[in-house]
Design a protein around this motif. Structure first.
Motif, mmCIF file in Angstrom:
data_model
loop_
_atom_site.group_PDB
_atom_site.id
_atom_site.type_symbol
_atom_site.label_atom_id
_atom_site.label_comp_id
_atom_site.label_asym_id
_atom_site.label_seq_id
_atom_site.Cartn_x
_atom_site.Cartn_y
_atom_site.Cartn_z
ATOM 1 N N ASN A 4 0.842 -1.186 0.000
ATOM 2 C CA ASN A 4 0.000 0.000 0.000
ATOM 3 C C ASN A 4 0.885 1.246 0.000
ATOM 4 O OD1 ASN A 4 -2.540 1.247 0.032
ATOM 5 N ND2 ASN A 4 -2.359 1.641 2.218
ATOM 6 N N VAL A 6 0.737 5.566 -0.117
ATOM 7 C CA VAL A 6 -0.047 6.793 -0.012
ATOM 8 C C VAL A 6 0.917 7.949 -0.261
ATOM 9 C CG1 VAL A 6 -1.460 8.239 1.484
ATOM 10 C CG2 VAL A 6 -1.630 5.751 1.653
ATOM 11 N N GLU A 74 -3.635 6.940 -3.494
ATOM 12 C CA GLU A 74 -3.458 5.691 -2.760
ATOM 13 C C GLU A 74 -3.425 4.574 -3.781
ATOM 14 O OE1 GLU A 74 -5.843 2.782 0.313
ATOM 15 O OE2 GLU A 74 -6.447 4.883 0.166
ATOM 16 N N ARG A 76 -0.802 0.856 -5.077
ATOM 17 C CA ARG A 76 0.172 -0.198 -4.778
ATOM 18 C C ARG A 76 1.381 -0.035 -5.679
ATOM 19 N NH1 ARG A 76 -0.075 -3.936 -8.886
ATOM 20 N NH2 ARG A 76 -1.950 -3.821 -10.154
ATOM 21 N N ILE A 96 -2.669 3.450 -9.144
ATOM 22 C CA ILE A 96 -3.580 4.198 -8.286
ATOM 23 C C ILE A 96 -4.931 3.499 -8.174
ATOM 24 C CG2 ILE A 96 -4.819 6.387 -8.034
ATOM 25 C CD1 ILE A 96 -2.456 7.687 -9.480
ATOM 26 N N ASN A 97 -5.368 3.345 -6.929
ATOM 27 C CA ASN A 97 -6.714 2.832 -6.644
ATOM 28 C C ASN A 97 -7.688 3.978 -6.396
ATOM 29 O OD1 ASN A 97 -5.744 0.194 -6.723
ATOM 30 N ND2 ASN A 97 -5.311 0.195 -4.535
ATOM 31 N N ARG A 98 -7.200 4.992 -5.629
ATOM 32 C CA ARG A 98 -8.039 6.148 -5.278
ATOM 33 C C ARG A 98 -7.178 7.401 -5.318
ATOM 34 N NH1 ARG A 98 -10.792 5.169 0.402
ATOM 35 N NH2 ARG A 98 -8.945 6.353 0.876
#
Length: 161
Positions: A4, A6, A74, A76, A96-98
């Motif tokens: 993860n 950020v 956010e 990986r 990017i997920n969010r």
């Protein structure tokens, strides 16, 4: 396993929506993330991190995010390789997920740019909106300024213990 990431940083160019060979929409861009320290000359250092977003996230980024915009992402870490001229090339990127917009749209208008708006306010003697750019590393101070408060008084009577 945990993978993860950020990040909070500024985009280094306008987003360009592309299509993969499979037909999926994507954007690939560089996010400039300030380091927590300065170099020996007192200059702020930054890491330039490659990011990629797919599908709806990519479409939204390309539509609303411009060069210099402050965003939070956010996702990986992904490491991949490919062959080029007979040698293996390795690429590390954040998938990017969010993402989150971290400043108002008016502070990043294309006419003035983020820093242009900040410099214009300072040079005109009106630093009232300069906190959009100047204090982005201090979110609590920025929230206080936006709320119109400069101090909060707390007495011992305010605590339940």
């Amino acid at each position: 396993m945990i993978n993860n990431i950020v990040l909070v940083g500024r985009t280094t160019k306008d987003m360009e929506l592309k299509q993969s060979s499979g037909g999926s929409a994507y954007v690939q861009f560089i996010l400039a993330v300030n380091r927590t320290f300065k170099d020996g000359n007192g200059e702020q250092q930054a890491d330039f991190i490659t990011c990629v977003a797919w599908n709806k996230t990519a479409e939204t980024l390309s539509k609303y995010v411009q060069k210099g915009a402050l965003i939070g992402v956010e996702g990986r870490l992904q490491v991949r390789s490919y062959e080029k001229d007979g040698s293996r090339q390795w690429v590390s990127e954040v998938v990017i997920n969010r993402f989150t917009f971290l400043e108002s749209k008016r502070s990043t208008t294309p006419e003035s740019g983020t820093m242009g708006n900040y410099q214009q306010n300072i040079s005109s003697g009106n630093p009232s909106n300069s906190f959009h750019t100047a204090n982005y590393q201090s979110p609590f101070q920025t929230a206080t300024v936006m709320a119109g408060r400069t101090t909060v008084n707390v007495s011992d009577d305010d605590f339940p213990f």
